[in-house]
Motif scaffolding. Sequence first.
Motif, PDB file in Angstrom:
ATOM      1  N   PRO A  69      -2.404  28.369  76.899  1.00  0.00           N
ATOM      2  CA  PRO A  69      -3.326  27.654  77.790  1.00  0.00           C
ATOM      3  C   PRO A  69      -3.950  28.558  78.856  1.00  0.00           C
ATOM      4  O   PRO A  69      -3.725  28.405  80.056  1.00  0.00           O
ATOM      5  N   ASN A  70      -4.740  29.527  78.397  1.00  0.00           N
ATOM      6  CA  ASN A  70      -5.498  30.385  79.313  1.00  0.00           C
ATOM      7  C   ASN A  70      -6.729  30.911  78.597  1.00  0.00           C
ATOM      8  O   ASN A  70      -6.824  30.839  77.363  1.00  0.00           O
ATOM      9  N   MET A  71      -7.677  31.444  79.370  1.00  0.00           N
ATOM     10  CA  MET A  71      -8.851  32.127  78.811  1.00  0.00           C
ATOM     11  C   MET A  71      -9.002  33.480  79.499  1.00  0.00           C
ATOM     12  O   MET A  71     -10.082  33.857  79.962  1.00  0.00           O
ATOM     13  N   ASN A  72      -7.912  34.219  79.531  1.00  0.00           N
ATOM     14  CA  ASN A  72      -7.914  35.522  80.205  1.00  0.00           C
ATOM     15  C   ASN A  72      -8.838  36.526  79.540  1.00  0.00           C
ATOM     16  O   ASN A  72      -9.313  37.464  80.200  1.00  0.00           O
ATOM     17  N   PHE A  73      -9.109  36.336  78.242  1.00  0.00           N
ATOM     18  CA  PHE A  73      -9.854  37.342  77.494  1.00  0.00           C
ATOM     19  C   PHE A  73     -11.122  36.755  76.878  1.00  0.00           C
ATOM     20  O   PHE A  73     -11.569  37.172  75.819  1.00  0.00           O
ATOM     21  N   ALA A  74     -11.720  35.789  77.570  1.00  0.00           N
ATOM     22  CA  ALA A  74     -12.969  35.186  77.111  1.00  0.00           C
ATOM     23  C   ALA A  74     -14.156  35.981  77.632  1.00  0.00           C
ATOM     24  O   ALA A  74     -14.189  36.395  78.786  1.00  0.00           O
ATOM     25  N   GLN A  75     -15.115  36.214  76.754  1.00  0.00           N
ATOM     26  CA  GLN A  75     -16.372  36.918  77.067  1.00  0.00           C
ATOM     27  C   GLN A  75     -16.126  38.257  77.758  1.00  0.00           C
ATOM     28  O   GLN A  75     -16.758  38.593  78.763  1.00  0.00           O
ATOM     29  N   GLY A  76     -15.227  39.044  77.180  1.00  0.00           N
ATOM     30  CA  GLY A  76     -15.067  40.412  77.637  1.00  0.00           C
ATOM     31  C   GLY A  76     -16.276  41.251  77.264  1.00  0.00           C
ATOM     32  O   GLY A  76     -17.078  40.885  76.403  1.00  0.00           O
ATOM     33  N   ILE A  77     -16.418  42.383  77.925  1.00  0.00           N
ATOM     34  CA  ILE A  77     -17.499  43.336  77.630  1.00  0.00           C
ATOM     35  C   ILE A  77     -16.835  44.663  77.299  1.00  0.00           C
ATOM     36  O   ILE A  77     -16.128  45.226  78.133  1.00  0.00           O
ATOM     37  N   PRO A  78     -17.009  45.168  76.072  1.00  0.00           N
ATOM     38  CA  PRO A  78     -16.332  46.403  75.679  1.00  0.00           C
ATOM     39  C   PRO A  78     -16.556  47.534  76.678  1.00  0.00           C
ATOM     40  O   PRO A  78     -17.665  47.725  77.188  1.00  0.00           O
ATOM     41  N   CYS A  79     -15.476  48.238  76.956  1.00  0.00           N
ATOM     42  CA  CYS A  79     -15.479  49.396  77.848  1.00  0.00           C
ATOM     43  C   CYS A  79     -15.801  49.031  79.300  1.00  0.00           C
ATOM     44  O   CYS A  79     -16.085  49.919  80.114  1.00  0.00           O
ATOM     45  N   LYS A  80     -15.794  47.727  79.589  1.00  0.00           N
ATOM     46  CA  LYS A  80     -16.148  47.300  80.944  1.00  0.00           C
ATOM     47  C   LYS A  80     -15.110  46.365  81.541  1.00  0.00           C
ATOM     48  O   LYS A  80     -14.592  46.604  82.631  1.00  0.00           O
ATOM     49  N   VAL A  81     -14.799  45.255  80.834  1.00  0.00           N
ATOM     50  CA  VAL A  81     -13.853  44.268  81.366  1.00  0.00           C
ATOM     51  C   VAL A  81     -13.239  43.486  80.198  1.00  0.00           C
ATOM     52  O   VAL A  81     -13.918  43.177  79.212  1.00  0.00           O
ATOM     53  N   ASP A  82     -11.948  43.179  80.294  1.00  0.00           N
ATOM     54  CA  ASP A  82     -11.251  42.484  79.202  1.00  0.00           C
ATOM     55  C   ASP A  82     -11.679  41.029  79.067  1.00  0.00           C
ATOM     56  O   ASP A  82     -11.696  40.481  77.960  1.00  0.00           O
ATOM     57  N   GLY A  83     -11.983  40.381  80.160  1.00  0.00           N
ATOM     58  CA  GLY A  83     -12.382  38.982  80.135  1.00  0.00           C
ATOM     59  C   GLY A  83     -13.008  38.608  81.461  1.00  0.00           C
ATOM     60  O   GLY A  83     -12.804  39.293  82.467  1.00  0.00           O
ATOM     61  N   ARG A  84     -13.775  37.512  81.454  1.00  0.00           N
ATOM     62  CA  ARG A  84     -14.489  37.114  82.669  1.00  0.00           C
ATOM     63  C   ARG A  84     -14.437  35.601  82.846  1.00  0.00           C
ATOM     64  O   ARG A  84     -14.332  34.848  81.880  1.00  0.00           O
ATOM     65  N   THR A 105     -25.560  52.975  72.387  1.00  0.00           N
ATOM     66  CA  THR A 105     -25.500  54.141  71.501  1.00  0.00           C
ATOM     67  C   THR A 105     -24.881  53.743  70.174  1.00  0.00           C
ATOM     68  O   THR A 105     -24.262  52.680  70.045  1.00  0.00           O
ATOM     69  N   GLN A 106     -25.044  54.602  69.171  1.00  0.00           N
ATOM     70  CA  GLN A 106     -24.408  54.353  67.896  1.00  0.00           C
ATOM     71  C   GLN A 106     -22.897  54.542  68.023  1.00  0.00           C
ATOM     72  O   GLN A 106     -22.448  55.515  68.626  1.00  0.00           O
ATOM     73  N   PRO A 107     -22.101  53.619  67.471  1.00  0.00           N
ATOM     74  CA  PRO A 107     -20.646  53.791  67.528  1.00  0.00           C
ATOM     75  C   PRO A 107     -20.194  55.076  66.837  1.00  0.00           C
ATOM     76  O   PRO A 107     -20.781  55.494  65.833  1.00  0.00           O
ATOM     77  N   THR A 108     -19.190  55.680  67.389  1.00  0.00           N
ATOM     78  CA  THR A 108     -18.586  56.881  66.807  1.00  0.00           C
ATOM     79  C   THR A 108     -17.072  56.720  66.848  1.00  0.00           C
ATOM     80  O   THR A 108     -16.551  55.770  67.436  1.00  0.00           O
ATOM     81  N   ALA A 109     -16.366  57.664  66.250  1.00  0.00           N
ATOM     82  CA  ALA A 109     -14.911  57.612  66.288  1.00  0.00           C
ATOM     83  C   ALA A 109     -14.403  57.666  67.720  1.00  0.00           C
ATOM     84  O   ALA A 109     -13.418  57.018  68.073  1.00  0.00           O
ATOM     85  N   GLU A 110     -15.069  58.444  68.555  1.00  0.00           N
ATOM     86  CA  GLU A 110     -14.662  58.576  69.955  1.00  0.00           C
ATOM     87  C   GLU A 110     -15.135  57.400  70.797  1.00  0.00           C
ATOM     88  O   GLU A 110     -14.550  57.072  71.828  1.00  0.00           O
ATOM     89  N   ASN A 111     -16.214  56.755  70.373  1.00  0.00           N
ATOM     90  CA  ASN A 111     -16.795  55.631  71.112  1.00  0.00           C
ATOM     91  C   ASN A 111     -17.089  54.499  70.112  1.00  0.00           C
ATOM     92  O   ASN A 111     -18.238  54.245  69.760  1.00  0.00           O
ATOM     93  N   PRO A 112     -16.042  53.811  69.632  1.00  0.00           N
ATOM     94  CA  PRO A 112     -16.219  52.861  68.527  1.00  0.00           C
ATOM     95  C   PRO A 112     -17.091  51.653  68.850  1.00  0.00           C
ATOM     96  O   PRO A 112     -17.614  51.006  67.943  1.00  0.00           O
ATOM     97  N   TRP A 113     -17.282  51.351  70.125  1.00  0.00           N
ATOM     98  CA  TRP A 113     -18.108  50.207  70.500  1.00  0.00           C
ATOM     99  C   TRP A 113     -19.563  50.589  70.770  1.00  0.00           C
ATOM    100  O   TRP A 113     -20.428  49.723  70.835  1.00  0.00           O
ATOM    101  N   GLY A 114     -19.854  51.873  70.930  1.00  0.00           N
ATOM    102  CA  GLY A 114     -21.210  52.280  71.308  1.00  0.00           C
ATOM    103  C   GLY A 114     -21.509  52.030  72.767  1.00  0.00           C
ATOM    104  O   GLY A 114     -22.617  51.656  73.154  1.00  0.00           O
ATOM    105  N   CYS A 115     -20.500  52.211  73.620  1.00  0.00           N
ATOM    106  CA  CYS A 115     -20.641  51.974  75.054  1.00  0.00           C
ATOM    107  C   CYS A 115     -21.522  53.034  75.704  1.00  0.00           C
ATOM    108  O   CYS A 115     -21.676  54.136  75.162  1.00  0.00           O
TER     109      CYS A 115
END
Length: 433
Positions: free
Chosen positions: A191-206, A116-126
């Motif tokens: 020395p970590n990759m806790n936040f690599a390839q996150g998906i907005p509104c889904k998961v911080d990192g994978r 979806t188009q990003p909005t103030a309430e949904n800035p990522w367009g999730c």
Amino acid sequence: MVLRHTVVAVLATAGLVASFAAPAEAASRPTGCTVPVIGAVCAPETAVLDGKQLLRTKFAALAGEKTSRTALNNLLAAARSDLTAGPWSVTAKKQVPPSGDKHDYLSLAPYWWPTTQPTAENPWGCPFVQRDGQRNPIVDEITDHAYRGRAFAAIYRLALAWYYTGDARYAERAALDLRTWFLDAATKMNPNMNFAQGIPCKVDGRGIGIIEFAYTLSQVVDATAILATGAPGWTKTDQAGMTGWYTQFLDWLRTSKNGTDEAKAQNNHGSFYDMLVAALALGTGQRDLAAAIARDAGPKRIAPQIQTDGLQPQETSRTRSWHYSTFNLVALTRLAQIAKHVGVDLWHYTAPSGGMLFAAVGFLIPAATQGRSAWPYPELDFRQYAALDVLHAAADAGDRAARTALPRVPVPPGGDLYPVRPAAEQLDDISTS
């Protein structure tokens, strides 16, 4: 002629030559052996590269051997630009990771798109959905991934450039880049990759995001081993700091949820995970761990991934099938080189089904030599030269078909660098495609 005589003389005494650095400077440097003009005359204790092969290539280039000299000139053309680029840091990004600490590496999944188009309430367009092989440009607004690529590649080239030329400028710049990314308190990466390839509104990192360090961090491991042969500007404290960083990152890879998730992957992600863990293990002196990974790689990675004819079905099913088929072999051929250092032969491992590394490389030869028409699988952006390095690796391991095919494979932009950094790289960079 004088240079040729010098080369012969140094070759004759290389094992006996001590460092010519001034006493105070030599005391602060890692143990090494250097001579004026020529520089290092030790074989570095690298994790992926064959240090003895590097030393042979160094003297071949000094003596004017054409292939080595051409490759070195191409390497130096890139390394000269590295002298004024960077340094780079994870702390330079505008965004703040979920931890609140800019020292944590941050990236987004490249093939996920808003619905979806990003909005103030949904800035990522999730919510976000996946489009395999299609890179979302929003990913590049976070600079960590791109800066990592530039920093690690520059460090590797600069270390090699110093090793081959003895020019202190290359070593000193590599040291600056290394300290900025890994060691300095104000700029270093945790020395970590806790936040690599996150998906907005889904998961911080994978765990899947670990592949962003793929083979490039193993190149940094080799770069620091090269500098440890006595590079000016690189101290024992620097080397110990890097070993400490590698050790902490290796522990994170083996114990964190993201790391253990990635270890379970059955495609190129699993291959790269094992290669990276094995390289870090060898680079930190944990030879038994590196050997265990190498021994397991046959039944665990090669057998389930490579068919009798060499097809890699999990990679050819992708929209970027040519890229991923060559990419997976970057991991597996580099792992085979690490394995050789610890007495394990992965090149001649044959799965119960008949699959083996030589077969996988052979499967690429028709398209590598004839082009897109010889590759009947999906590919959004076919780049014929992508197979060059893995054919080189197979040829080095004794594959006559690969060696015969090499002259018919186009070289990538910047030339064929394999002779001076003899390990496979991802030649068809798709990070911005």
